[in-house]
Design a protein around this motif. Structure first.
Motif, PDB file in Angstrom:
ATOM      1  N   VAL A   1       0.388  15.116   4.183  1.00  0.00           N
ATOM      2  CA  VAL A   1       0.301  14.782   2.767  1.00  0.00           C
ATOM      3  C   VAL A   1      -0.213  13.350   2.636  1.00  0.00           C
ATOM      4  N   TYR A   2      -1.363  13.191   1.907  1.00  0.00           N
ATOM      5  CA  TYR A   2      -1.975  11.871   1.682  1.00  0.00           C
ATOM      6  C   TYR A   2      -1.663  11.421   0.270  1.00  0.00           C
ATOM      7  N   SER A   3      -1.647  10.071   0.125  1.00  0.00           N
ATOM      8  CA  SER A   3      -1.455   9.492  -1.207  1.00  0.00           C
ATOM      9  C   SER A   3      -2.112   8.118  -1.266  1.00  0.00           C
ATOM     10  N   LYS A   4      -2.577   7.734  -2.453  1.00  0.00           N
ATOM     11  CA  LYS A   4      -3.223   6.429  -2.662  1.00  0.00           C
ATOM     12  C   LYS A   4      -2.151   5.372  -2.831  1.00  0.00           C
ATOM     13  N   ASN A   5      -2.342   4.235  -2.077  1.00  0.00           N
ATOM     14  CA  ASN A   5      -1.384   3.136  -2.143  1.00  0.00           C
ATOM     15  C   ASN A   5      -2.084   1.910  -2.743  1.00  0.00           C
ATOM     16  N   PRO A   6      -1.776   1.545  -3.999  1.00  0.00           N
ATOM     17  CA  PRO A   6      -2.442   0.394  -4.642  1.00  0.00           C
ATOM     18  C   PRO A   6      -2.136  -0.923  -3.946  1.00  0.00           C
ATOM     19  N   ARG A   7      -1.120  -0.996  -3.183  1.00  0.00           N
ATOM     20  CA  ARG A   7      -0.776  -2.234  -2.494  1.00  0.00           C
ATOM     21  C   ARG A   7      -1.810  -2.593  -1.436  1.00  0.00           C
ATOM     22  N   TYR A   8      -2.515  -1.583  -0.915  1.00  0.00           N
ATOM     23  CA  TYR A   8      -3.528  -1.869   0.104  1.00  0.00           C
ATOM     24  C   TYR A   8      -4.614  -2.786  -0.458  1.00  0.00           C
ATOM     25  N   ALA A   9      -5.107  -2.505  -1.691  1.00  0.00           N
ATOM     26  CA  ALA A   9      -6.147  -3.356  -2.311  1.00  0.00           C
ATOM     27  C   ALA A   9      -5.609  -4.767  -2.562  1.00  0.00           C
ATOM     28  N   GLU A  10      -4.385  -4.855  -3.030  1.00  0.00           N
ATOM     29  CA  GLU A  10      -3.793  -6.163  -3.294  1.00  0.00           C
ATOM     30  C   GLU A  10      -3.658  -6.962  -1.999  1.00  0.00           C
ATOM     31  N   ASN A  11      -3.241  -6.263  -0.945  1.00  0.00           N
ATOM     32  CA  ASN A  11      -3.090  -6.965   0.338  1.00  0.00           C
ATOM     33  C   ASN A  11      -4.424  -7.498   0.853  1.00  0.00           C
ATOM     34  N   GLN A  12      -5.490  -6.676   0.740  1.00  0.00           N
ATOM     35  CA  GLN A  12      -6.794  -7.101   1.230  1.00  0.00           C
ATOM     36  C   GLN A  12      -7.339  -8.272   0.421  1.00  0.00           C
ATOM     37  N   ILE A  13      -7.163  -8.214  -0.882  1.00  0.00           N
ATOM     38  CA  ILE A  13      -7.622  -9.327  -1.742  1.00  0.00           C
ATOM     39  C   ILE A  13      -6.843 -10.591  -1.413  1.00  0.00           C
ATOM     40  N   GLU A  14      -5.554 -10.441  -1.133  1.00  0.00           N
ATOM     41  CA  GLU A  14      -4.742 -11.601  -0.765  1.00  0.00           C
ATOM     42  C   GLU A  14      -5.218 -12.220   0.541  1.00  0.00           C
ATOM     43  N   LYS A  15      -5.649 -11.381   1.473  1.00  0.00           N
ATOM     44  CA  LYS A  15      -6.183 -11.899   2.738  1.00  0.00           C
ATOM     45  C   LYS A  15      -7.485 -12.675   2.517  1.00  0.00           C
ATOM     46  N   ILE A  16      -8.338 -12.150   1.619  1.00  0.00           N
ATOM     47  CA  ILE A  16      -9.604 -12.880   1.317  1.00  0.00           C
ATOM     48  C   ILE A  16      -9.302 -14.222   0.684  1.00  0.00           C
ATOM     49  N   ARG A  17      -8.344 -14.220  -0.234  1.00  0.00           N
ATOM     50  CA  ARG A  17      -7.979 -15.495  -0.866  1.00  0.00           C
ATOM     51  C   ARG A  17      -7.441 -16.477   0.185  1.00  0.00           C
ATOM     52  N   GLU A  18      -6.679 -15.949   1.132  1.00  0.00           N
ATOM     53  CA  GLU A  18      -6.156 -16.817   2.191  1.00  0.00           C
ATOM     54  C   GLU A  18      -7.285 -17.438   2.998  1.00  0.00           C
ATOM     55  N   LEU A  19      -8.349 -16.644   3.263  1.00  0.00           N
ATOM     56  CA  LEU A  19      -9.508 -17.182   3.999  1.00  0.00           C
ATOM     57  C   LEU A  19     -10.124 -18.370   3.260  1.00  0.00           C
ATOM     58  N   PHE A  20     -10.370 -18.183   1.980  1.00  0.00           N
ATOM     59  CA  PHE A  20     -10.978 -19.272   1.200  1.00  0.00           C
ATOM     60  C   PHE A  20     -10.015 -20.462   1.098  1.00  0.00           C
ATOM     61  N   TYR A  21      -8.718 -20.189   1.017  1.00  0.00           N
ATOM     62  CA  TYR A  21      -7.745 -21.283   0.922  1.00  0.00           C
ATOM     63  C   TYR A  21      -7.753 -22.105   2.215  1.00  0.00           C
ATOM     64  N   VAL A  22      -7.808 -21.446   3.347  1.00  0.00           N
ATOM     65  CA  VAL A  22      -7.845 -22.160   4.635  1.00  0.00           C
ATOM     66  C   VAL A  22      -9.110 -23.002   4.747  1.00  0.00           C
TER      67      VAL A  22
END
Length: 719
Positions: free
Chosen positions: A85-106
């Motif tokens: 059984v598969y399901s869409k997890n909206p947290r995945y997009a938030e996590n990836q965007i947070e990682k990109i923001r971390e890159l720019f912050y560093v």
């Protein structure tokens, strides 16, 4: 009475009869004989078949059981058919965007901390790149190129803001939709295209942004472990257990034994790799429980078998005989004749027990026989228990008990055979209907015919075995008691000829005691026969007893009270001795010996007191024993009441009632009924019955006029 030798006269039995271990040994024997006759019926039927061999006959399952291995296999198949059984997890997009923001912050932090004095240092860019790599997580370090980081380090602040905005926006837009693992490449291309089309930055920055987007886009449509487990559990619940039903055909004749068939044979315990110990242990437990219940009942029931080991030995013989007959019939199964097993004369045992011991014991034994029959008659059944035959044996045995409760004459036995035959046929018909199979008329007739024949065989065998058991065990059956009431019996003729007054007295006592015993549910016929012989001892000195003193003087007037006492007190024991010499049943001997108990000879005691004031009362009491049974107690009471009423000059209903009440209270107060199981309620009913009987005997009669009155017409009779 004809000479006969019963087991009670055998020395070996007299030695062991009352031994404290005798009853234990006999019950143990019952258990062993039961176990021995049933052991072959519970022995597992092991086949010598192996996978790949050919079955020589049809094999059916002897029981209903779950095939757990097959059930587990079906469960595994059902579970494997359930897709994850598969399901869409909206947290995945938030996590990836947070990682990109971390890159720019560093990157911004490293740029701010850079030493401006070292900007012209040839190693300045490499140092900043190293600082960024140090702050970034391993996953990002592996997927982000050095050129991308260097581009970000060298970009202006406005370019960084633009790059951050476009990359996060592209990742957010793309990951707002479901992205499966197989769709990651397409989603990444879509995000890269969006970045290129939406940005007017330099080629190097655009390349850096596409590299960042390539890292940011990932699958957000993943396996839902919890939902998958729930779905598989639901699929598992839909699988029904794979059952092997009793009587189910496992192997047909000529069929090759496959691994699957062999596994089914193992499940139902028909292969050699299955232990054979458990059925025998189970049978031992069942027989132990059955015999324990039987022992408890026989030791507690108010019947002759409770304390008399001779009756228990008789029960053992009847029980064993019945089981042997049942076993013989059960071994006739190879004869392919429908319903042949119904010919078993199971009612024989319960009929003999009812006649010779007690109906309650017979009824309980019918239940024991039913349990045994359900195990013994399994040759034609696929099951380990044949409930139909158990019911048949129970109803057959119970029918014999119920029909013989009130009367046990030979003619009644023959009638019982007809009744049992009818009940057997009804039960057999009921079993056929419950099975709801398509039987032919021949099979139906065969089943009903053998069932009916069983009743007649049981009655004929009972009539044949009855004299043997009566003679061997000295049993006083109804047939024997009726024989003893025949006036031509030598001892009865002796009383009639030598002590006619005593004979008349005995007949009167018999009428009183029989009616009283029947009122309280005791053995009325036994009381009647015992009454006939209870005063047989008086025939040794008949003229010393008042009922035989017609036209003669009372001889007691010429002798001392002591001698009179000895003569009177001796008659119960003289009678018991005479009855023993004629091999009479013990029940009759007991009544003769106990019918006076330890009562006081009041007349001679008071006469002795006139001569000697120190005379002891105990010297003028019968030595006993007191009545041990209800029948002996009733005869004891009836004997005193009849003698007292006969001595009354003008008996009336009121006088009789008062006399009976007084004599009953006197014997009760004197403790004459302390050693028998006669209750106060039964004693009251017995006394009332004697009162009614005596009222019928001493009712008011018409005083007929004499001859002179008839001639003159006086009295109203000459019209």
């Amino acid at each position: 009475m004809a000479e006969r030798t019963s087991i009670d006269q055998q020395r070996w039995w007299q030695k062991w009869k009352n031994h404290r271990y005798t009853r234990i040994v006999m019950f143990a024997f019952l258990g062993l004989i039961t176990y021995g006759l049933l052991a072959s019926n519970v022995m597992p039927e092991h086949t010598e078949l192996e996978p790949g061999t050919v079955a020589q006959q049809d094999i059916r399952s002897p029981l209903t059981i779950e095939n757990q291995e097959a059930t587990e296999q079906q469960v595994d198949e059902a579970v494997n058919e359930v897709d994850p059984v598969y399901s869409k997890n909206p947290r995945y997009a938030e996590n990836q965007i947070e990682k990109i923001r971390e890159l720019f912050y560093v990157v911004e932090e490293v740029r701010a901390d850079a030493d401006t004095e070292n900007e012209n240092n040839d190693n300045f860019a490499e140092d900043q790149l190293a600082d960024v790599r140090t702050e970034l997580p391993d996953q990002m370090n592996d997927e982000i190129d050095d050129e991308t980081i260097v581009t970000l380090l060298t970009a202006s602040e406005s370019e960084l803001e633009t790059a951050l905005e476009h990359t996060t926006s592209a990742v957010h837009d793309v990951m707002s939709s479901e992205i499966r693992m197989d769709d990651i490449a397409d989603a990444t291309n879509e995000a890269e295209t969006q970045v290129r089309l939406s940005s007017s930055a330099s080629d190097s920055l655009v390349q850096a942004m596409t590299d960042i987007v390539r890292f940011g886009v990932t699958s957000n449509f993943m396996i839902d472990e919890e939902a998958t487990v729930e779905a598989r559990e639901a699929a598992e619940d839909t699988v029904d257990p794979v059952m092997i039903r009793e009587g189910e055909l496992l192997v047909e004749e000529g069929e090759v034994i496959t691994a699957e068939i062999y596994q089914e044979l193992s499940v139902v315990g028909m292969t050699e790799d299955v232990s054979i110990v458990y059925p025998f242990v189970g049978l031992a437990l069942l027989v132990t429980l059955l015999i324990s219940m039987l022992a408890y009942y026989l030791n507690d029931a108010r019947t002759s078998i409770k304390q008399n080991n001779t009756y228990l030995l008789l029960y053992v013989f009847i029980y064993t005989l019945t089981l042997l007959l049942m076993k013989v019939v059960s071994l006739m199964h190879p004869v392919e004749l429908s319903g042949l097993s119904y010919i078993v004369p199971a009612a024989l045992g319960t009929m003999l027990i009812t006649i010779l011991i007690h109906s309650r014991v017979g009824l309980f034994t019918s239940m024991v026989f039913a349990v045994i029959a359900s195990i013994m008659f399994t040759a034609e059944s696929a099951s380990v228990l044949n409930y139909a035959h158990g019911l048949y044996v129970f109803f057959s045995g119970a029918a014999g008990v119920f029909f013989l409760i009130k009367s046990q004459t030979v003619s009644r036995l023959l009638q019982a055979g007809v009744f049992i035959a009818f009940i057997n046929a009804v039960v057999a018909a009921a079993v056929l209907m419950l099975q709801n199979a398509q039987y032919s008329w021949f099979e139906i007739g065969s089943n009903l015919g053998f069932a009916g024949l069983s009743g007649f065989i049981a009655a004929i065998l009972a009539i044949g075995f009855l004299p043997f058991f009566e003679a061997a065990f000295g049993i006083l059956s109804v047939t024997k008691m009726i024989e003893l009431t025949n006036p031509n019996q030598p001892l009865l003729r002796k009383i009639l000829l030598e002590a006619p007054g005593t004979y008349h007295h005995s007949v009167m006592v018999a009428n009183l005691s029989e009616a009283a015993c029947e009122t309280i549910g005791a053995k009325g016929l036994l009381a009647r026969v015992g009454s006939y012989y209870h005063d047989i001892g008086k025939t040794r000195r008949p003229h010393f007893f008042i009922e035989n003193q017609m036209r003669i003087d009372n001889p007691h007037d010429q002798i001392t009270p002591t001698l009179s006492k000895k003569i009177i007190i001796a008659h119960p024991y003289d009678g018991a001795e005479m009855l023993r010499a004629q091999k009479f049943p013990q029940e009759i001997i007991d009544i003769a010996e106990q019918h006076h108990g330890t009562t006081l000879l009041k007349y001679f005691y008071h006469k002795a007191l006139e001569e000697d004031e120190n005379t002891a009362e105990e010297d003028y009491r019968y030595p006993g024993p007191k009545p041990q049974t209800r029948e002996a107690a009733i005869v004891c009471l009836a004997d005193g009441i009849e003698a007292a009423v006969r001595s009354m000059p003008h008996p009336t209903a009121e006088k009789i009632q008062t006399l009976i009440q007084k004599m009953t209270e006197d014997k009760l107060t004197d403790g004459q009924f302390d050693e028998c199981d006669l209750t106060m309620k039964e004693l009251q009913k017995a006394a009332q019955s004697m009162e009614e009987t005596l009222r019928g005997i001493y009712h008011t009669r018409i005083e007929y006029p004499d001859e002179e009155h008839l001639r003159t017409g006086e009295g109203g009779l000459n019209r």
